[in-house]
Design an enzyme around this catalytic site. Structure first.
Site, short mmCIF file in Angstrom:
data_model
loop_
_atom_site.label_atom_id
_atom_site.label_comp_id
_atom_site.label_asym_id
_atom_site.label_seq_id
_atom_site.Cartn_x
_atom_site.Cartn_y
_atom_site.Cartn_z
N SER A 1 -50.71 -9.81 -5.15
CA SER A 1 -49.68 -9.62 -6.65
C SER A 1 -50.29 -11.09 -7.46
CB SER A 1 -48.12 -9.45 -6.15
OG SER A 1 -47.81 -9.48 -8.17
N TYR B 1 -39.08 -8.41 -5.60
CA TYR B 1 -40.72 -8.11 -5.45
C TYR B 1 -41.41 -9.88 -5.76
CZ TYR B 1 -45.13 -6.09 -7.00
OH TYR B 1 -46.64 -5.79 -6.83
#
Ligand SMILES: [Zn+2]
Length: 663
Positions: free
Chosen positions: A547, A560
């Protein structure tokens, strides 16, 4: 065997005339694998066609090459001038290559597919419809010591029984000679020993149902002598298979690929029929004798391999046996084909099929299933007896087949390779499945959502419902993948989720630990369990989907960002540890991929207005000013796993349109 004829269905096809009915009953034949398998068998109908000069010509519509009876349609029946075909039959000799040229010359439509090699034979039968199959029961009986006598006893003088001869021109010649004085109205069919059976009539239904009737008589004979069909037994896998078995299988596949000179797939059949065959005391002798019909040797080679617990010595033995077989039978002008077996008996464990891609793997698997059953029948009839090896060789090395091999097109980059994608039901995972499929890969698509099992109706995809956070589910899934495709070459570790926004001071334990579990630990477990297979893989590589949050975290995304940062570090360590065994490990860092389930119109609207942007501006809010789609990330994964990045490992590649905070 039952007739599948249905008057209502037939009426729909009959609207297109006699060719329509021909299409219908051909599909009915194709639906029964005990009659024909994958492109086997052929059918025809005679009719008339008006040419551009307004003249009516008699034509034979015969199955074209590349068509399968089960799915054939009208364009699959090229129209060929009947007179030309009959004239060809009167020649004393014609090479098969010349025959194929003549068949194309006789076409009334030059863009139609090439007519079947048995077109001349069809033309010689003076009745409108001709049906030809390689029915298991008929061929099996002919593959027994008294086969010919048994078939004569079953059929009496209503059916002509002819000795084996190569398909093509000489078979047509043989039928021509044998039927010179025959009363076609009395003859019900022709059996071609070790090959198949032909029926015919002016009526479509009668010709089809006569095939069913004649084959049923052979089946009845078999069940009376041999007992119930082994096909009735469960085909589901049973018994346990151990971890080392799957590793052996993956290693076998890699070595087989080396023999083939290209990546191949392998499939392990653990059904009770396959296991009982592989456990026969004389399986090594039986598997060496020959195929059900010589036609099959094009797909399976004329004999199979025998594998022990460790299958590698069996593979080496096969290579020696195959080269010796080639030397014994080849003429100067033959070129030796690859010495890779197409199937083998894995002693006590079942059978293994090998194929260059999913389609060929399926063909071989089906043929092997029918062959092992037929061999067991043949043994009960007094001993499995096949044609001399020279006949099997002549078919395998038939000039038409060799020509096809020479003209074979280039393979897609991932043909014969196995790619496993997690989180495959939607978004980036789904795009990855599609991208690898388009490049010829066999893809195992894993997702918690069971829809993944039926989403791709393709033999190239094995969809498995699997929660990657449950260790046993992951292990079972990997075993299924390796049993079905033979190994794992590429892992796209993608499954993950984006938890609800929460600042650190209000972080609850569940959100934190669930994110770490799914976005980090599950990737480690999957990598760990895949490692033995990747190490036995072909140009193996791992692509982690990371990510943008790793280099550029955002407030509220702690659970996250921390998990993805851990994942990036995991990938770097994996690249170091696995590099020695040739496994490359790279990471993609996508950002703002909006065509996924998470981004509803409502969420998009909210986020856009939060930044004072329109939705469109928000989607393209990056250096390049372009929207990043799932397919862009998939293209990145495809490239990283492909040859363009053969020398790259440990890389972290953004797919984000350019991010000012990262550059
Ligand atoms: Zn045939």
């Amino acid at each position: 065997m039952q007739s599948l004829w249905n008057d209502e269905e037939a009426a729909g096809f009959a609207a297109q005339g006699s060719l329509g009915l021909r299409v219908y009953s051909s599909q009915l034949l194709g639906r029964d694998p005990d009659l024909v398998l994958h492109g086997g068998g052929n059918t025809s109908v005679k009719g008339r066609l008006e040419n551009v000069f307004g003249e009516t010509e008699e034509v034979l519509y015969v199955k074209g090459s590349g068509w399968d009876l089960q799915t054939i349609a009208a364009p699959g029946f090229p129209p060929v001038r009947l007179a030309h075909l009959k004239r060809l039959a009167s020649l004393s000799s014609l090479s098969d290559t010349d025959m194929m040229r003549e068949l194309r010359l006789a076409l009334l439509n030059p863009s139609a597919p090439t007519p079947s090699v048995e077109a001349i034979l069809h033309a010689l039968v003076p009745l409108r419809y001709v049906d030809h199959t390689h029915a298991d029961a008929v061929v099996t009986i002919s593959n027994s010591p008294n086969g010919e006598a048994i078939l004569r006893e079953i059929y009496g003088d209503e059916v002509l029984v002819l000795p084996y001869i190569m398909p093509g021109f000489i078979l047509a010649k043989q039928v021509h000679e044998a039927t010179r004085d025959v009363d076609w109205r009395r003859l019900r069919g022709i059996v071609l020993l070790h090959h198949g059976i032909i029926t015919f009539d002016d009526d479509c239904r009668i010709s089809y149902e006569r095939m069913i009737e004649l084959v049923s008589r052979a089946e009845d004979y078999l069940s009376a002598r041999v007992g119930a069909s082994p096909a009735g037994e469960s085909r589901s896998a049973n018994g346990t298979a151990s971890d080392p078995d799957y590793r052996h299988l993956a290693t076998l596949r890699r070595q087989a690929s080396a023999l083939m000179g290209a990546a191949v797939l392998a499939r392990w059949d653990r059904s009770s029929t396959a296991k009982s065959f592989s456990a026969l005391p004389d399986v090594a002798d039986l598997i060496a004798r020959g195929p059900l019909t010589p036609d099959h040797s094009i797909h399976t080679k004329p004999f199979g391999a025998v594998f022990g617990d460790d299958p590698l010595p069996g593979l080496e033995q096969y290579q020696r046996d195959y080269l010796a077989y080639f030397k014994r039978h080849a003429k100067d002008y033959h070129t030796c084909l690859d010495p890779m077996p197409r199937f083998g008996a894995w002693l006590g464990k079942g059978t293994i099929a090998l194929g260059a891609d999913c389609k060929r793997l399926q063909i071989v698997s089906d043929i092997v299933e029918h062959t092992t059953r037929a061999i067991q029948w043949g043994e009960s009839l007094g001993g499995w007896t096949t044609l001399p090896k020279q006949d099997q060789f002549d078919l395998e090395y038939w000039e038409l087949e060799q020509a096809k091999l020479r003209s074979s097109q280039t393979r897609p980059e991932f043909a014969g390779r196995v790619v496993l994608v997690t989180g495959a039901a939607s978004g980036i995972g789904k795009a990855c499945v599609d991208a690898f499929l388009a490049q010829g890969a066999a893809v195992a698509a894993l997702d918690r959502n069971p829809e993944v099992e039926t989403r791709w109706r393709s033999a190239q995809v094995l969809g498995i419902a699997c929660d990657v956070t449950v260790a046993e589910q992951v292990r079972d899934a990997l075993h299924r993948v390796v049993g079905w495709f033979g190994g794992i070459d590429v892992l796209v570790s993608n499954a993950g989720s984006f938890p609800a926004s929460r600042r650190l001071e209000s972080m609850d334990d569940d959100t934190w630990s669930h994110s770490l579990e799914l976005n980090l630990t599950a990737h480690l477990r999957l990598l760990r369990d895949c490692t033995p297979f990747l190490q036995a893989g072909i140009d193996p590589s791992v692509v982690f989907i990371g990510s943008k949050n790793v280099p550029a975290p955002g407030p509220g995304a702690g659970a996250y960002s921390v998990a993805k940062a851990g994942l990036a570090q995991l990938a770097r360590v994996a690249a170091l540890e696995l590099g020695g065994s040739g496994v490359r490990v790279n990471t993609l860092h996508p950002n703002a991929v909006f065509d996924t389930g998470i981004w509803t119109d409502e969420v998009l609207q909210q986020r856009a207005s939060h930044y004072g942007l329109s939705v469109d501006e928000y989607k393209k809010h990056n250096v390049l000013g372009r929207q990043v789609r799932s397919s862009d990330v998939a293209a990145g994964a495809l490239a990283l796993a492909g040859s363009a990045f053969a020398c790259t490992t440990g890389a972290q590649v953004p797919v984000d349109g350019g991010n000012e905070r990262v550059i």
